[in-house]
Structure formats: structure tokens, C-alpha cells
Design a protein around this motif. Structure first.
Motif, PDB file in Angstrom:
ATOM      1  N   ILE A  11     -40.309   2.307  18.205  1.00  0.00           N
ATOM      2  CA  ILE A  11     -39.092   3.019  17.798  1.00  0.00           C
ATOM      3  C   ILE A  11     -37.859   2.133  17.981  1.00  0.00           C
ATOM      4  O   ILE A  11     -37.015   2.015  17.083  1.00  0.00           O
ATOM      5  N   ILE A  15     -35.476   0.601  14.989  1.00  0.00           N
ATOM      6  CA  ILE A  15     -34.038   0.886  14.913  1.00  0.00           C
ATOM      7  C   ILE A  15     -33.240  -0.419  14.813  1.00  0.00           C
ATOM      8  O   ILE A  15     -32.323  -0.536  13.994  1.00  0.00           O
ATOM      9  N   ILE A 173     -44.679   3.592  13.089  1.00  0.00           N
ATOM     10  CA  ILE A 173     -43.493   4.296  13.580  1.00  0.00           C
ATOM     11  C   ILE A 173     -42.258   3.391  13.473  1.00  0.00           C
ATOM     12  O   ILE A 173     -41.162   3.845  13.140  1.00  0.00           O
ATOM     13  N   ALA A 174     -42.433   2.088  13.737  1.00  0.00           N
ATOM     14  CA  ALA A 174     -41.318   1.143  13.596  1.00  0.00           C
ATOM     15  C   ALA A 174     -40.801   1.142  12.167  1.00  0.00           C
ATOM     16  O   ALA A 174     -39.581   1.099  11.935  1.00  0.00           O
ATOM     17  N   PHE A 177     -38.654   4.327  11.563  1.00  0.00           N
ATOM     18  CA  PHE A 177     -37.325   4.297  12.186  1.00  0.00           C
ATOM     19  C   PHE A 177     -36.460   3.164  11.634  1.00  0.00           C
ATOM     20  O   PHE A 177     -35.229   3.262  11.663  1.00  0.00           O
ATOM     21  N   VAL A 186     -30.566   7.692  11.902  1.00  0.00           N
ATOM     22  CA  VAL A 186     -31.516   7.634  12.998  1.00  0.00           C
ATOM     23  C   VAL A 186     -30.979   8.266  14.280  1.00  0.00           C
ATOM     24  O   VAL A 186     -31.714   8.966  14.993  1.00  0.00           O
ATOM     25  N   LEU A 190     -32.612  11.342  16.354  1.00  0.00           N
ATOM     26  CA  LEU A 190     -33.100  11.170  17.716  1.00  0.00           C
ATOM     27  C   LEU A 190     -32.500  12.202  18.666  1.00  0.00           C
ATOM     28  O   LEU A 190     -33.174  12.681  19.587  1.00  0.00           O
ATOM     29  N   ALA A 350     -44.812  10.790  14.965  1.00  0.00           N
ATOM     30  CA  ALA A 350     -44.011  10.180  16.038  1.00  0.00           C
ATOM     31  C   ALA A 350     -43.683  11.199  17.121  1.00  0.00           C
ATOM     32  O   ALA A 350     -43.810  10.923  18.327  1.00  0.00           O
TER      33      ALA A 350
END
Length: 382
Positions: A11, A15, A173-174, A177, A186, A190, A350
Motif C-alpha cells: 500500500i 501510494i 494491492i500496490a 493504490f 487515495v 484510506l 485489500a
């Protein structure tokens, strides 16, 4: 716990790439996300077919009366847990998400570098019906050949999940995000998701208390003493993230609650495969959150949510003992019944994986309550 740390790294890396990385790298991450998401869609029907067929076929080898009682109590617990989660989530989540930017808003989305689409060999509903037809058929006929085929198929899909999907999830997941960060949504997402995770865990604890008050009332024992004896199983499941791996500790804790040995030895292993109240609570809570934040997904009504929860209780029968097995099985239902797209499915995975250990701990602890109830019901029926 190692998986959760890897997901957290994914994550953070996603970002940073989305915020400061060159456009080519962001598009590369989006490509990985798109291709891997398509692969997950391809595997879902096989998960449903082999896990459910193998699980249902296996039930035919056990004592019919005890199976019926255990399955009935476990399914009722799973269904009611989903109902409680829906009411809690539908009341709280819209209030905490108001004023936040939608996950679909922001700058123009980037396209992947290439699109590779894996077309599933069958639909989710087709896989589900096929699984029950053959599972019940094998249970009735006792066909060792077909039973072995479904068991071996389950082992192969288990390997695909544990050796390919789970290790690749942090990168997937990377990519999700990175795309959210590039689109500028984002941090708002979050903020909401952090509260959603806390809400899911609190709902887990609420349902555990409800289960043990019920079990205590039926058995005429102190519910909190029953729950105290199950704490070793709860904390073990937090570390293993697997109901199957926690079975030895669950058995020992359940027997401390004066459940007959033969009942505990039967109910605990069976419940580890069919009782997923904690997982359903998480999936329902996260579903409401993702649908609230996604403009093209309309918030479901209570009457629309009931079939979804009923289907979840069925679709996750014999969900694999690896972390994340329940959400992998449930993604097909989310796409079929609620129209979840790839981005929504990615966010669901996620969110689910971030608290998988707590959901598993709730499942395992609830197995102890089910054992107490089945023990009492069986005693009264005699």
C-alpha cells in the motif's frame, strides 16, 4: 501477520509510486493490477466448483443427524452475523463517508500498457450449481473416483491460491493504490477504510458476545466463562489466519467448556470449514463501504442484501485454509449480484486481507459456541 506487513508495504509503495513516480511506472503498476485481476476472475469458478463439491461430498461420509444439526446452527450463525453487520454498517458508514471524494473521481485515469484477458471457463452460478449437483451426487452414490477428483482439484486450487495469488497480492494491492494516488483519491479513501476496519473488528466482538450469551442460555452456564476458555483459540487464530491450522487449539478450548469429546471432535473440524461468521461480517461491512464510495454502485436495500448474505453462507463452504480464501470465493458473488468492477474487487481484497486474522479468530471462537449448542441439542434429543 507477515502477509499483513507485506500488504502494508504494498500500500505504501503504491501510494508513493502514484504520487511521485513517472507515468510509465504508474501505467506498469496498473497493467500488473489489471492482468492479475483478470487471472483472479478466471480462478474464481474453479474455487467455487472444487471447494464446494469436495466439501459437500465429504459431508455424506458422516453421521447424518449430527451433520444436519451442526450445518444448521453454523449456517444460521453465519446468516445472522451478516444481517447484524449490514445494519451496523448501513447506519455508521454513510455518516463517516459523507464529504469524502468518491474513489472514481479525480484526474483522468491512466490506461494499462496492455490488456490480457483471461476468460473464465464457466460463470459463477454455473460453477455453484455444478458443484452442488456433483457434490450431492457423490455423497449419495459414494463414488470414490469422483470424490478423489474433486479432492485433488481442491488441492491444486489450494496451491494456486497459496503459491501464486497470495504471494502476488502485495504487488496487486500496490497497483490499486498507485492508481488511486495518481487519481488523487487515495487519502480520502484510506480515511474511510481505516474506520471501516475498526468497525468490522468491533462488530466481530459484538457477534462473539451474542453467540456466547446464546450458548450460555441454552447450556445454563456462565457465557463469559465459556468465552474465557476460548481465548487461546482466538489469539492462536490471530497468528495463523487459518481456521484449519487452529483446530487443535480450538478442540482443547472447546473440551474445557465440558463439551463431550465425541461431539467436539466432530463439530470443531466441520465448523472450521462451514462456519464463517467473522468472514461474512467483514465482507458485508466492506461491501457497504465500497458501494457507498463508488458512484456506479447503488447501496443495496435490506431485501437485496438478504440473498447476498444467504449466498455467502453457501459459497464459502469448505473455503480454503489459506489466508484470504473466503474473499476469493466471495468475489464472484460480488461481481454477479452487485456488479463490482475490477477496482471495487481490488479494494475489497485489500480491506479483507488487512483484517483477515480478526475475521478468522471470530470464526474459530464461534466454533466453540456452536459446539456447546450442538452438544446441548444432541443431549436433549436423546
Amino acid at each position: 501477520m507477515k502477509l499483513i506487513l507485506k500488504l502494508l508495504v504494498g500500500i505504501i509503495a503504491g501510494i508513493l509510486i502514484g504520487l511521485v513516480g513517472p507515468e510509465f511506472i504508474v501505467r506498469l503498476m496498473i497493467t500488473i493490477k489489471t492482468v492479475f485481476g483478470s487471472f483472479i476472475g478466471f480462478i474464481i469458478p474453479f474455487i467455487i466448483l472444487f471447494f464446494i463439491a469436495s466439501g459437500v461430498a465429504g459431508l455424506g461420509q458422516r453421521s447424518g443427524g449430527l451433520v444436519g444439526k451442526t450445518v444448521g446452527v453454523a449456517y444460521l450463525s453465519t446468516f445472522l452475523a451478516g444481517i447484524v453487520a449490514f445494519f451496523v454498517a448501513s447506519i455508521i458508514i454513510p455518516n463517516i463517508s459523507s464529504g469524502y471524494q468518491s474513489i472514481e473521481e479525480g484526474t483522468a485515469a491512466l490506461e494499462p500498457l496492455l490488456n490480457i484477458e483471461f476468460t473464465p471457463l464457466m460463470g459463477v452460478v454455473t460453477a455453484l450449481i455444478t458443484a452442488f449437483v456433483f457434490g450431492i451426487g457423490v455423497a449419495k452414490t459414494g463414488s470414490a473416483t469422483l470424490k478423489s477428483m474433486f479432492d485433488e482439484g481442491k488441492k491444486i486450487i489450494d496451491l494456486v491460491i497459496s503459491k501464486i495469488i497470495i504471494p502476488f497480492l502485495p504487488l496487486y494491492i500496490a497497483g490499486i493504490f498507485a492508481e488511486l494516488a495518481y487519481e488523487g483519491t487515495v487519502f480520502e479513501t484510506l480515511k474511510v477504510f481505516g474506520v471501516v476496519l475498526v468497525l468490522a473488528i468491533c462488530t466481530h466482538w459484538l457477534w462473539i458476545i451474542i453467540q456466547y450469551i446464546t450458548a450460555g442460555s441454552i447450556s445454563k452456564r456462565n457465557p463469559f466463562q465459556l468465552l474465557k476458555n476460548m481465548l487461546p483459540a482466538y489469539f492462536t487464530a490471530l497468528g495463523t489466519m487459518s481456521s484449519a491450522a487452529t483446530i487443535p487449539v480450538t478442540l482443547r478450548s472447546t473440551k474445557q467448556n465440558r463439551v463431550k469429546e465425541d461431539i467436539a471432535n466432530f463439530v470443531v473440524p466441520l465448523s472450521a470449514n462451514i462456519h464463517l461468521s467473522g468472514s461474512v461480517i467483514t465482507i458485508v461491512t466492506c461491501t457497504v463501504a465500497v458501494m457507498t464510495l463508488t458512484p456506479e454502485l447503488a447501496m443495496p436495500s435490506f431485501t437485496q442484501m438478504i440473498p447476498f448474505i444467504l449466498m455467502l453462507g453457501v459459497i464459502m463452504v469448505a473455503a480454503p485454509g489459506v489466508p484470504g480464501g473466503a474473499i476469493m470465493a466471495a468475489t464472484g458473488v460480488l461481481m454477479t449480484m452487485f456488479g463490482f468492477n475490477e477496482a471495487a474487487i481490488g479494494l475489497m481484497i485489500a480491506l479483507y486481507m488487512a483484517q483477515d486474522s480478526f475475521g478468522t479468530a471470530t470464526n474459530v471462537t464461534g466454533d466453540g459456541a456452536i459446539s456447546v449448542i450442538v452438544d446441548q441439542v444432541s443431549e436433549k434429543s436423546k
